[in-house]
Design a protein around this motif. Sequence first.
Motif, PDB file in Angstrom:
ATOM      1  N   ALA A 142       0.947  -1.036   0.103  1.00 49.20           N
ATOM      2  CA  ALA A 142       0.080   0.029  -0.042  1.00 49.20           C
ATOM      3  C   ALA A 142       0.993   1.207   0.001  1.00 49.20           C
ATOM      4  O   ALA A 142       0.678   2.005  -0.821  1.00 49.20           O
ATOM      5  N   TYR A 145       2.826   1.960  -3.472  1.00 49.37           N
ATOM      6  CA  TYR A 145       1.988   2.439  -4.430  1.00 49.37           C
ATOM      7  C   TYR A 145       1.483   3.836  -4.364  1.00 49.37           C
ATOM      8  O   TYR A 145       1.760   4.824  -5.155  1.00 49.37           O
ATOM      9  N   ASP A 149       2.901   7.009  -7.007  1.00 48.12           N
ATOM     10  CA  ASP A 149       1.759   7.835  -7.460  1.00 48.12           C
ATOM     11  C   ASP A 149       2.102   9.316  -6.877  1.00 48.12           C
ATOM     12  O   ASP A 149       2.052  10.122  -7.704  1.00 48.12           O
ATOM     13  N   ARG A 186       4.447   0.858 -11.002  1.00 45.75           N
ATOM     14  CA  ARG A 186       3.175   0.058 -11.798  1.00 45.75           C
ATOM     15  C   ARG A 186       3.579  -0.748 -13.137  1.00 45.75           C
ATOM     16  O   ARG A 186       2.917  -1.820 -13.413  1.00 45.75           O
ATOM     17  N   GLU A 191      -0.677  -4.736 -10.366  1.00 41.14           N
ATOM     18  CA  GLU A 191      -1.540  -5.166  -9.312  1.00 41.14           C
ATOM     19  C   GLU A 191      -0.845  -5.609  -7.913  1.00 41.14           C
ATOM     20  O   GLU A 191       0.155  -6.316  -8.080  1.00 41.14           O
ATOM     21  N   SER A 265      -5.223   7.813  -4.304  1.00 43.17           N
ATOM     22  CA  SER A 265      -6.263   7.127  -3.997  1.00 43.17           C
ATOM     23  C   SER A 265      -6.340   6.192  -2.780  1.00 43.17           C
ATOM     24  O   SER A 265      -5.389   6.610  -1.831  1.00 43.17           O
ATOM     25  N   ASP A 266      -7.215   5.533  -2.567  1.00 41.14           N
ATOM     26  CA  ASP A 266      -7.175   4.647  -1.257  1.00 41.14           C
ATOM     27  C   ASP A 266      -6.352   3.559  -1.280  1.00 41.14           C
ATOM     28  O   ASP A 266      -6.644   2.451  -2.029  1.00 41.14           O
ATOM     29  N   TYR A 267      -5.290   3.386  -1.083  1.00 39.09           N
ATOM     30  CA  TYR A 267      -4.181   2.435  -1.433  1.00 39.09           C
ATOM     31  C   TYR A 267      -4.486   1.177  -0.221  1.00 39.09           C
ATOM     32  O   TYR A 267      -4.120   0.196  -0.747  1.00 39.09           O
ATOM     33  N   SER A 269      -7.555  -0.056   0.255  1.00 33.82           N
ATOM     34  CA  SER A 269      -8.491  -0.832  -0.524  1.00 33.82           C
ATOM     35  C   SER A 269      -7.905  -1.373  -1.692  1.00 33.82           C
ATOM     36  O   SER A 269      -8.326  -2.545  -2.154  1.00 33.82           O
ATOM     37  N   PHE A 270      -7.105  -0.711  -2.407  1.00 32.87           N
ATOM     38  CA  PHE A 270      -6.508  -0.990  -3.299  1.00 32.87           C
ATOM     39  C   PHE A 270      -5.656  -2.317  -3.538  1.00 32.87           C
ATOM     40  O   PHE A 270      -5.514  -3.232  -4.197  1.00 32.87           O
ATOM     41  N   CYS A 271      -4.897  -2.532  -2.291  1.00 29.71           N
ATOM     42  CA  CYS A 271      -4.384  -3.795  -1.859  1.00 29.71           C
ATOM     43  C   CYS A 271      -4.956  -4.806  -1.146  1.00 29.71           C
ATOM     44  O   CYS A 271      -4.374  -5.642  -0.350  1.00 29.71           O
TER      45      CYS A 271
END
Length: 390
Positions: A142, A145, A149, A186, A191, A265-267, A269-271
């Motif tokens: 998390a 990323y 970014d 990335r 992902e 963004s919300d990392y 949640s992304f992870c």
Amino acid sequence: MTLPPLVEPGAELSREEVNRYSRHLLIPNMGVTGQRRLKNARVLVIGAGGLGSPTLLYLAAAGVGTLGVIDFDRVDESNLQRQVIHTVDSVGELKVESARQAIARLNPLVKVITHSDRLEPGIAVELFSRYDLILDGTDNFATRYLVNDACILANKPYVWGSIFRFEGQASVFWENAPDGRGLNYRDLYPEPPPPELAPSCAEGGVLGVLCAAIASIMATEAIKLLVGIGDPLLGRLMVYDALDMNYRELPIRRLPKRAAITALSDYQSFCGLNRPSLADHSSVPLISALQLKSLRDGGKAPVIIDVREQTEWDIVRIEGALLMPRSADVAQQILERFGHDTELVITCKSGMRSQAVSSDLRKLGLDKVRNLDGGVLAWVRDVEPALPTY
């Protein structure tokens, strides 16, 4: 392919600086001008842990004029095996403060700026904009990323490193590199892996000296970028296997049709990390360490199943527990061994892995299953503090 130096030369070197950095000044590609660039540089190191510790020490020794360090954690005894910037005397201190003191002892000519906040999207871009170069030595996807970014949005290059057990990786990412080699993290990892397949060093372990090997690469790349010498690891992934004493270089290519980064963004949640807390899993009842002790003292002890790995079990365990390491079919194994009517308590290090196993058991129809809240760490803290921890 050499890139232009990131910083302009700073003020003339003092007599003290000439004496201190004389071995740098003798190198043709470095010289006085290169050392003045280091003196004028501002570098932010994210994390004063396994990778950040030796990186900070070597950058300070090299004469980087301003070092920023961000870390919200405090020094723990378990850190000392690899986080060489900290000492026994600094256990319990904020890591950034411990690092600041160590750098001051090593090179008082270096200015240290400490940031004791957790790195969050709300502060990342503005913070990064204050520095010439970012070094990322964090141990979770998390944050990696987020760093990637935020560096893109702040138009900053960064050096990245990663370690686990006996293997390490390092590279350089710079979306807007002046030579057109615009790559970012990335392109290497489009992902994140599922959380259960991405254990941290705290869960999987790390060879302490591996940190020095990867951190030395990171510090080297930082100096090359700041001074404008050599060919940086941009577009290349360096992989080090300590067991085989082998270095491999792998190319990194730009990911086709990669989406542009225009905002953070919300990392979590992304992870896949924004999961309900253990207390919110009503389908898996919890039992505290003190409640479990009370049952045992009263002769009503349930069967305790520990789903950690053998190496963790060898460090510390709850007396009388059974070791059944977590696997794809461990729930089925438990069902076949104990049936539906046995009172079970499932545990792991902190309660996360055991929660997943407990949930699988409930799905198989076992309703006499509870998860030990806080895991073995809670047992040591609340019941047997004389036991070792990790």
